[in-house]
Design a protein around this motif. Sequence first.
Motif, mmCIF file in Angstrom:
data_model
loop_
_atom_site.group_PDB
_atom_site.id
_atom_site.type_symbol
_atom_site.label_atom_id
_atom_site.label_comp_id
_atom_site.label_asym_id
_atom_site.label_seq_id
_atom_site.Cartn_x
_atom_site.Cartn_y
_atom_site.Cartn_z
ATOM 1 N N ARG A 141 -45.261 -16.473 13.259
ATOM 2 C CA ARG A 141 -46.494 -16.507 12.471
ATOM 3 C C ARG A 141 -46.183 -16.726 10.993
ATOM 4 O O ARG A 141 -46.852 -17.498 10.313
ATOM 5 C CB ARG A 141 -47.272 -15.207 12.647
ATOM 6 C CG ARG A 141 -48.079 -15.131 13.935
ATOM 7 C CD ARG A 141 -47.254 -14.796 15.139
ATOM 8 N NE ARG A 141 -48.011 -14.923 16.378
ATOM 9 C CZ ARG A 141 -47.532 -14.604 17.571
ATOM 10 N NH1 ARG A 141 -46.292 -14.149 17.696
ATOM 11 N NH2 ARG A 141 -48.268 -14.770 18.659
ATOM 12 N N ASN A 172 -45.297 -20.377 10.074
ATOM 13 C CA ASN A 172 -46.472 -21.242 9.891
ATOM 14 C C ASN A 172 -46.157 -22.717 10.132
ATOM 15 O O ASN A 172 -46.584 -23.599 9.384
ATOM 16 C CB ASN A 172 -47.057 -21.051 8.488
ATOM 17 C CG ASN A 172 -48.494 -21.517 8.389
ATOM 18 O OD1 ASN A 172 -49.207 -21.577 9.390
ATOM 19 N ND2 ASN A 172 -48.926 -21.866 7.191
ATOM 20 N N GLU A 203 -56.170 -11.840 18.528
ATOM 21 C CA GLU A 203 -56.367 -12.982 17.630
ATOM 22 C C GLU A 203 -56.354 -12.568 16.162
ATOM 23 O O GLU A 203 -56.027 -13.369 15.285
ATOM 24 C CB GLU A 203 -57.679 -13.696 17.963
ATOM 25 C CG GLU A 203 -57.552 -14.700 19.095
ATOM 26 C CD GLU A 203 -58.677 -15.718 19.062
ATOM 27 O OE1 GLU A 203 -59.835 -15.300 18.879
ATOM 28 O OE2 GLU A 203 -58.403 -16.917 19.209
ATOM 29 N N THR A 204 -56.696 -11.313 15.882
ATOM 30 C CA THR A 204 -56.727 -10.862 14.494
ATOM 31 C C THR A 204 -55.327 -10.718 13.907
ATOM 32 O O THR A 204 -55.178 -10.612 12.682
ATOM 33 C CB THR A 204 -57.442 -9.495 14.384
ATOM 34 O OG1 THR A 204 -56.685 -8.499 15.111
ATOM 35 C CG2 THR A 204 -58.843 -9.563 14.966
ATOM 36 N N THR A 262 -51.680 -14.461 12.994
ATOM 37 C CA THR A 262 -51.726 -15.435 11.911
ATOM 38 C C THR A 262 -50.753 -15.031 10.801
ATOM 39 O O THR A 262 -50.383 -13.853 10.655
ATOM 40 C CB THR A 262 -53.138 -15.538 11.307
ATOM 41 O OG1 THR A 262 -53.475 -14.288 10.694
ATOM 42 C CG2 THR A 262 -54.175 -15.882 12.358
ATOM 43 N N GLU A 263 -50.370 -16.013 9.994
ATOM 44 C CA GLU A 263 -49.533 -15.733 8.829
ATOM 45 C C GLU A 263 -50.256 -14.792 7.878
ATOM 46 O O GLU A 263 -49.651 -13.859 7.321
ATOM 47 C CB GLU A 263 -49.187 -17.042 8.126
ATOM 48 C CG GLU A 263 -48.334 -16.849 6.879
ATOM 49 C CD GLU A 263 -48.134 -18.147 6.111
ATOM 50 O OE1 GLU A 263 -47.031 -18.330 5.555
ATOM 51 O OE2 GLU A 263 -49.080 -18.973 6.070
ATOM 52 N N GLU A 264 -51.544 -15.004 7.682
ATOM 53 C CA GLU A 264 -52.310 -14.200 6.740
ATOM 54 C C GLU A 264 -52.314 -12.723 7.135
ATOM 55 O O GLU A 264 -52.277 -11.836 6.272
ATOM 56 C CB GLU A 264 -53.746 -14.720 6.652
ATOM 57 C CG GLU A 264 -54.630 -13.985 5.663
ATOM 58 C CD GLU A 264 -54.054 -13.956 4.249
ATOM 59 O OE1 GLU A 264 -54.227 -12.923 3.561
ATOM 60 O OE2 GLU A 264 -53.440 -14.957 3.823
ATOM 61 N N HIS A 265 -52.366 -12.441 8.430
ATOM 62 C CA HIS A 265 -52.350 -11.039 8.875
ATOM 63 C C HIS A 265 -51.073 -10.344 8.423
ATOM 64 O O HIS A 265 -51.117 -9.230 7.870
ATOM 65 C CB HIS A 265 -52.480 -10.950 10.393
ATOM 66 C CG HIS A 265 -52.230 -9.569 10.928
ATOM 67 N ND1 HIS A 265 -53.195 -8.588 10.920
ATOM 68 C CD2 HIS A 265 -51.105 -8.995 11.453
ATOM 69 C CE1 HIS A 265 -52.692 -7.468 11.420
ATOM 70 N NE2 HIS A 265 -51.422 -7.690 11.760
#
Length: 463
Positions: A292, A295, A341-342, A345-348
Amino acid sequence: MGVEDGEFSVSVTKEEVVAAALPMQEHWLPLSNLDLILPPVDVGVFFCYKKPLPMSNTNLINVVGSLKNSLAQALVSYYPFAGEVLSNSIGEPELLCNNRGVDFVEAVADVELQFLNLYNPDDTIEGKFVPRKKHGVLAVQATWLKCGGLVVACIFDHRIADAHSANMFLVSWAEIARPNKPTISSQPCFRRSLLIPRRPPCIHPSLHDMYVPISHLSPPSEPDPLISRIYYVSSEQLNRMQSLASSNGVKRTKFESFSAFLWKMVAGAAFSVNGKKSVVAKMGVVVDGRKRLSNGDKNKEAIMDSYFGNVLSVPYGGKVANELAEKPLTWVAEQVHEFLETAVTEEHFLGLIDCVEEHRPVPMLSRIYCGSTKEEGPAFVVSSGQRFPESKVDFGWGKPVFASYHFPWGGDAGYVMPMPSPTRNGDWLVYMHLLKGHLDFMESHAPNFFRPFSWDYLRINEC
């Protein structure tokens, strides 16, 4: 009572400290923010081998000598495992890389491999084959069995390494031990700069629900004791479960499907015992953030794949138990997919790093680790061990015939780790650390799915 009930003895024959083969400059290695969200718990793992060589004092000495010599060489690259965790000036744990070494225990057990009841590791593994870590970061035990078989077990500080990191180390250690494989296939990376917080921070509100400062936690209640069991699940049952969890052209992964089925089972057990419609069953799923955080960047992906440390998050879901028990598996799998799903991601992961930084030096902890109460309902965590490299942990005398994590972590939340079967035929081995009543419920309601492990499954009747 007999050996299958843990009625056998293990005697320590020698204890020593194995340090890295080359001297190193003493230095401090800070823990990353993703290390700091782990509580001080130790993770065990063990490998069972059939008789490496004909029984003789010389062969026993040579085998253990090879293990120790290759460990000393592996610690040159994996030097954090030879250090110790101390508190820094603000009370946070920090790693002193001082090459204090690894406690190495040699032992003998008056039991044959085929009589080890691995279905019940609390009796046969705990306190016998997996060593107690008294000092440092890592401890190792090599135990000879009555038949000439060998059990090699390790226990390590989870704050220093996650399963991905431990897997790298185990494979490298085995590679060095093999006569024709003198070098390791990959070098670990310790670049903490890969996980530094952003300026300014950006923290999604969902992280405040997943993680909590320990200063905000209520005093823990007295939990019911959890027990450990090991099951095997056939590929046919896994495929059937995956089919039942998928619908409308959406095919769920086996791991998502298994997690959904397990959540449904635990919820059914909790509701049958509690009987209250308000009881909630909570399940967390461990997510590895290495890909993640890459990216899509292949160069960064290669670096992150070799990163040594913790790169984990534990999103979770909580649902009313009777709803989980009554709804179809497709619905439960959808709930699993939604809360996963939360966190994929890289942002998480960047936000989690920022969130920990915002609260330092007060430690953060995943809410799911805070466990459960009889009134609120059960809580447990599922981790994926599908990359468990047991087939690569060959020290020069063959692959292990059985291997598993052993993680009775001492909290009031349960823990489940599915791993590939050593047969590599699509079956799974599943280590579970849950309430006995919940395990009994699963065995009675899904006996064809959760099958107690026995050596008959591997067709092993001798060392």
